[in-house]
Design an enzyme around this catalytic site. Sequence first.
Site, short mmCIF file in Angstrom:
data_model
loop_
_atom_site.label_atom_id
_atom_site.label_comp_id
_atom_site.label_asym_id
_atom_site.label_seq_id
_atom_site.Cartn_x
_atom_site.Cartn_y
_atom_site.Cartn_z
N LYS A 1 20.98 11.81 -20.14
CA LYS A 1 21.83 11.54 -21.30
C LYS A 1 23.09 12.39 -21.31
CE LYS A 1 18.70 9.13 -24.26
NZ LYS A 1 18.29 8.84 -25.64
N ASP B 1 16.31 12.08 -31.01
CA ASP B 1 15.03 12.75 -30.86
C ASP B 1 15.18 13.97 -29.96
OD1 ASP B 1 12.88 11.35 -32.30
OD2 ASP B 1 13.54 9.62 -31.15
#
Length: 410
Positions: free
Chosen positions: A85, A134
């Site tokens: 990410k 998250d």
Amino acid sequence: MSDLPPLGAPRLFSNPRADTDRPYGPAERAILSRAAFQDAMSEIGAWPGYAPTPLRSLSGLARAAGIDRIWYKDESSRFNLHSFKALGGAYAVLRLLVREVQARVPGVPVTALDLVVGRYAKVTRGITVTTATDGNHGRSVAWGAQVFGCGCVIYIPGNCSQGRQQAIETFDARVVRVAGNYDDAVRQAAADAREHGRHVVSDTSYTGYMDIPRDVMQGYTVMVEEAIGQLPASERPTHVFVQGGVGALPAAVCGHLWESWGRQRPRFVVVEPHAADCLYQSAVNGRPTPSKGDLETLMAGLACGEVSLLAWAILERGADDFLTIPDDAAVATMRLLAEGRHGGRPIVGGESGVAGLAGLLCAAADPATRASLGLAPDARVLVFGSEGATDPEVYESLVGRKPDAVLGSA
């Protein structure tokens, strides 16, 4: 046949709308394209610390699974954020800030270096980016905000671990914990952004919000192109298994391989937890559909209840199969990698990051699923180990060893 430990029963839905003969057309290129990938690659490839992550051959696990090859794209070292990410959120922050500066200083080219050295700090310091996460996406957004010089507020669900919260705060972001799940955090981040004039940098798209999630997904294609270049010259995968979430990761992988390889692209399998199956449900119903599960899964990065509309536009025709797995399968796979059971050096894989590989191993161990997916002895499978130990305490609780101890035994 496979020689694997019990991994739990998978659940499979083969997509009747998948079309292997359909070319990657203008509608798909408007979302993800090799042309836009070149822009992302030129930018990200120039960042300090950029290096392709390794593609590892898991020969021992391939033998145990009764197939020819397993290739594992190991993202555990990406930019020291331990997750793929890093390629998406930070890139989207950069693109957003460039657009905002150019809107205020028209006609002047703005580069990443300009932002890093603070050339337009009077503008960027007045901008705040925000997102729900998250853990890993928020960490990437916070890192990008720190590097490129803007403010950052990150929203996390109530069950997000303290370790992941602290990792985000390391980059000077303010973290807001929401009483609810990931989707509740998404809604709160969006509502507060409207009230306070913040810019949402999300990896999920919805009606009226498409441009930034497109940038996030395009950043991920850097990882996919690396994998293409690292595969043996005479071999291509017959299958790709990729974990789901909101769909941004599998859409980036599917779209890039679809455009690159056309009809010769591999069979594409999306993997989700049983309890967080929005992509599976969307495939069953033929339209974006929320998860039927309660989103209570230890695969925290995949605990998403609603699909990204942009991602679904790629996966609706590009994904061949949708598979859900129990949490125990992810834990067992983490341990197999940590023990070196794959036939090489031990690998640290996080609970969400190993889900694609866990899906493959579950499928290989289940005769009916194996047959349905065509996992023959000559199958060659590409998976993406999308994260390492992004929360070392959680990793140790699941594997029984600290990440450093696993790597130290290599």
